[in-house]
Design an enzyme around this catalytic site. Sequence first.
Site, PDB file in Angstrom:
ATOM      1  N   GLY A  15       0.895  -1.196   0.102  1.00 17.57           N
ATOM      2  CA  GLY A  15       0.012   0.033  -0.148  1.00 17.57           C
ATOM      3  C   GLY A  15       0.748   1.232   0.015  1.00 17.57           C
ATOM      4  O   GLY A  15       0.380   2.211   0.584  1.00 17.57           O
ATOM      5  N   ASN A  17       1.439   3.117  -2.494  1.00 21.45           N
ATOM      6  CA  ASN A  17       0.729   4.369  -3.324  1.00 21.45           C
ATOM      7  C   ASN A  17      -0.381   4.848  -2.679  1.00 21.45           C
ATOM      8  O   ASN A  17      -0.650   5.993  -2.583  1.00 21.45           O
ATOM      9  CB  ASN A  17       0.422   3.668  -4.674  1.00 21.45           C
ATOM     10  CG  ASN A  17       1.502   3.708  -5.791  1.00 21.45           C
ATOM     11  OD1 ASN A  17       1.770   4.854  -6.065  1.00 21.45           O
ATOM     12  ND2 ASN A  17       2.314   2.351  -6.097  1.00 21.45           N
ATOM     13  N   ARG A  90      -6.553  -7.904  -8.057  1.00 19.98           N
ATOM     14  CA  ARG A  90      -7.578  -8.498  -8.593  1.00 19.98           C
ATOM     15  C   ARG A  90      -8.331  -7.887  -9.852  1.00 19.98           C
ATOM     16  O   ARG A  90      -8.618  -6.661  -9.712  1.00 19.98           O
ATOM     17  CB  ARG A  90      -8.542  -8.680  -7.460  1.00 19.98           C
ATOM     18  CG  ARG A  90      -9.754  -9.941  -7.516  1.00 19.98           C
ATOM     19  CD  ARG A  90     -10.265 -10.247  -6.273  1.00 19.98           C
ATOM     20  NE  ARG A  90      -9.272 -10.593  -5.173  1.00 19.98           N
ATOM     21  CZ  ARG A  90      -9.015 -12.147  -5.467  1.00 19.98           C
ATOM     22  NH1 ARG A  90      -9.709 -12.758  -6.062  1.00 19.98           N
ATOM     23  NH2 ARG A  90      -8.067 -12.566  -4.504  1.00 19.98           N
ATOM     24  N   LEU A  92     -11.461  -6.488 -11.711  1.00 24.00           N
ATOM     25  CA  LEU A  92     -12.969  -6.230 -11.250  1.00 24.00           C
ATOM     26  C   LEU A  92     -13.759  -6.734 -12.390  1.00 24.00           C
ATOM     27  O   LEU A  92     -13.342  -6.914 -13.688  1.00 24.00           O
ATOM     28  CB  LEU A  92     -13.112  -4.809 -11.175  1.00 24.00           C
ATOM     29  CG  LEU A  92     -12.277  -4.291  -9.832  1.00 24.00           C
ATOM     30  CD1 LEU A  92     -12.328  -2.857 -10.031  1.00 24.00           C
ATOM     31  CD2 LEU A  92     -12.905  -4.578  -8.470  1.00 24.00           C
ATOM     32  N   ASN A 106      -6.506   3.604 -12.062  1.00 22.72           N
ATOM     33  CA  ASN A 106      -5.556   2.649 -11.738  1.00 22.72           C
ATOM     34  C   ASN A 106      -4.187   3.265 -11.930  1.00 22.72           C
ATOM     35  O   ASN A 106      -4.076   3.747 -12.625  1.00 22.72           O
ATOM     36  CB  ASN A 106      -5.917   1.379 -12.537  1.00 22.72           C
ATOM     37  CG  ASN A 106      -4.642   0.383 -12.171  1.00 22.72           C
ATOM     38  OD1 ASN A 106      -4.520   0.152 -10.865  1.00 22.72           O
ATOM     39  ND2 ASN A 106      -4.399  -0.489 -12.989  1.00 22.72           N
ATOM     40  N   HIS A 108      -0.475   1.680 -12.956  1.00 23.22           N
ATOM     41  CA  HIS A 108       0.125   0.742 -13.553  1.00 23.22           C
ATOM     42  C   HIS A 108       1.466   0.902 -13.872  1.00 23.22           C
ATOM     43  O   HIS A 108       1.871   1.997 -14.272  1.00 23.22           O
ATOM     44  CB  HIS A 108      -0.426   0.401 -15.060  1.00 23.22           C
ATOM     45  CG  HIS A 108       0.013  -0.878 -15.454  1.00 23.22           C
ATOM     46  ND1 HIS A 108      -0.261  -2.178 -15.083  1.00 23.22           N
ATOM     47  CD2 HIS A 108       0.810  -1.013 -16.714  1.00 23.22           C
ATOM     48  CE1 HIS A 108       0.417  -3.012 -15.900  1.00 23.22           C
ATOM     49  NE2 HIS A 108       1.050  -2.289 -16.723  1.00 23.22           N
ATOM     50  N   SER A 135       1.854   4.640 -15.392  1.00 23.88           N
ATOM     51  CA  SER A 135       0.929   5.331 -15.907  1.00 23.88           C
ATOM     52  C   SER A 135      -0.354   5.343 -15.058  1.00 23.88           C
ATOM     53  O   SER A 135      -0.571   4.350 -14.305  1.00 23.88           O
ATOM     54  CB  SER A 135       0.288   4.662 -17.111  1.00 23.88           C
ATOM     55  OG  SER A 135       1.279   4.378 -18.111  1.00 23.88           O
ATOM     56  N   GLU A 141     -13.424  -2.236 -19.138  1.00 21.20           N
ATOM     57  CA  GLU A 141     -13.645  -3.642 -19.101  1.00 21.20           C
ATOM     58  C   GLU A 141     -12.122  -4.257 -19.611  1.00 21.20           C
ATOM     59  O   GLU A 141     -11.869  -5.325 -19.475  1.00 21.20           O
ATOM     60  CB  GLU A 141     -14.481  -4.084 -19.944  1.00 21.20           C
ATOM     61  CG  GLU A 141     -16.188  -3.974 -19.151  1.00 21.20           C
ATOM     62  CD  GLU A 141     -16.630  -2.496 -19.339  1.00 21.20           C
ATOM     63  OE1 GLU A 141     -15.783  -1.596 -19.999  1.00 21.20           O
ATOM     64  OE2 GLU A 141     -17.724  -2.263 -18.876  1.00 21.20           O
ATOM     65  N   ASP A 144      -5.924  -2.960 -18.233  1.00 20.84           N
ATOM     66  CA  ASP A 144      -4.995  -1.781 -18.155  1.00 20.84           C
ATOM     67  C   ASP A 144      -5.182  -0.811 -19.394  1.00 20.84           C
ATOM     68  O   ASP A 144      -4.213  -0.590 -20.304  1.00 20.84           O
ATOM     69  CB  ASP A 144      -3.497  -2.401 -18.095  1.00 20.84           C
ATOM     70  CG  ASP A 144      -3.303  -2.918 -16.753  1.00 20.84           C
ATOM     71  OD1 ASP A 144      -3.863  -2.429 -15.873  1.00 20.84           O
ATOM     72  OD2 ASP A 144      -2.509  -4.003 -17.015  1.00 20.84           O
ATOM     73  N   GLU A 173       6.145   6.802  -9.225  1.00 18.07           N
ATOM     74  CA  GLU A 173       4.611   6.538  -8.902  1.00 18.07           C
ATOM     75  C   GLU A 173       3.952   7.346  -7.684  1.00 18.07           C
ATOM     76  O   GLU A 173       2.698   7.931  -7.735  1.00 18.07           O
ATOM     77  CB  GLU A 173       4.307   4.819  -8.503  1.00 18.07           C
ATOM     78  CG  GLU A 173       4.579   3.786  -9.499  1.00 18.07           C
ATOM     79  CD  GLU A 173       4.170   2.435  -9.198  1.00 18.07           C
ATOM     80  OE1 GLU A 173       3.420   2.304  -8.524  1.00 18.07           O
ATOM     81  OE2 GLU A 173       4.928   1.521  -9.519  1.00 18.07           O
TER      82      GLU A 173
HETATM   83  C1  GRF Z   1       2.934  -0.628  -7.714  1.00 16.85           C
HETATM   84  O1  GRF Z   1       4.116  -0.787  -8.404  1.00 16.85           O
HETATM   85  C2  GRF Z   1       1.733  -0.560  -8.629  1.00 16.85           C
HETATM   86  O2  GRF Z   1       1.998   0.237  -9.674  1.00 16.85           O
HETATM   87  C3  GRF Z   1       1.338  -1.993  -9.081  1.00 16.85           C
HETATM   88  O3  GRF Z   1       1.647  -2.734  -8.086  1.00 16.85           O
HETATM   89  C4  GRF Z   1       2.447  -1.854  -6.963  1.00 16.85           C
HETATM   90  C5  GRF Z   1       1.796  -1.775  -5.554  1.00 16.85           C
HETATM   91  O4  GRF Z   1       2.784  -1.279  -4.933  1.00 16.85           O
HETATM   92  N1  GRF Z   1      -0.182  -1.972  -9.634  1.00 16.85           N
HETATM   93  P1  GRF Z   1       2.146  -0.662  -3.526  1.00 16.85           P
HETATM   94  O5  GRF Z   1       1.211  -1.561  -2.906  1.00 16.85           O
HETATM   95  O6  GRF Z   1       1.279   0.607  -3.839  1.00 16.85           O
HETATM   96  O7  GRF Z   1       3.245  -0.335  -2.694  1.00 16.85           O
END
Ligand code: GRF
Length: 187
Positions: A15, A17, A90, A92, A106, A108, A135, A141, A144, A173
């Site tokens: 977590g 991000n 997961r 959706l 999201n 990515h 990104s 649907e 990414d 990120e």
């Molecule tokens: C990040 O690199 C995000 O881009 C990807 O999964 C990772 C999650 O890291 N989808 P965190 O849980 O936010 O530390």
Amino acid sequence: MSGPAKIAILVSGRGSNMQSLVKAAGDVYQVVVVASDKPEAAGLAWARERGIPTFALSPKGIGKIAYEAALDGALRAAGAEYIALAGYMRLLSDKFVADWRGRIVNIHPSLLPKYKGLDTHARAIEAGDAEAGCSIHLVTEELDGGEVLGQARVPILPGDDAETLAARVLAEEHRLYPRVLAEWLTR
Ligand code: GRF
């Protein structure tokens, strides 16, 4: 806009991000709930310790339909207007995406449309790319596949492996997500 937008954040793991989004919350958005499909996710504990409402439910044993119905109910009960996926691992369902159409974003870890799906850093290195990145995109649907709202780039350096590259991208990120989320909510 009347007050900050109400955001739900979905995580499956550490977590980081989610933490950067929470730290940047303020006039533009507030985080009303952090939810996870993994009750043991480290990100959930972090949010709980800060007094942010959390929701944890594993789809194991109850199935995807019941799981998503419960998740949807919890997010709506928390007052969420938008969903930010942050390391939510997961897929959706089409129904869930349709119910929240245009209101899910999201992050990515690739320069979309390159490297949808998993193992993005290893694939970028393997391809001999000079740069990688991350990104923020709208969730549709297609995995990414929604509109890209913002990107950040980093160089791929000699000697990089997936781990060193992931760390360089992750630092970006953490800057990109709060900025692009706020821009998107106010555009
Ligand atoms: C990040 O690199 C995000 O881009 C990807 O999964 C990772 C999650 O890291 N989808 P965190 O849980 O936010 O530390």
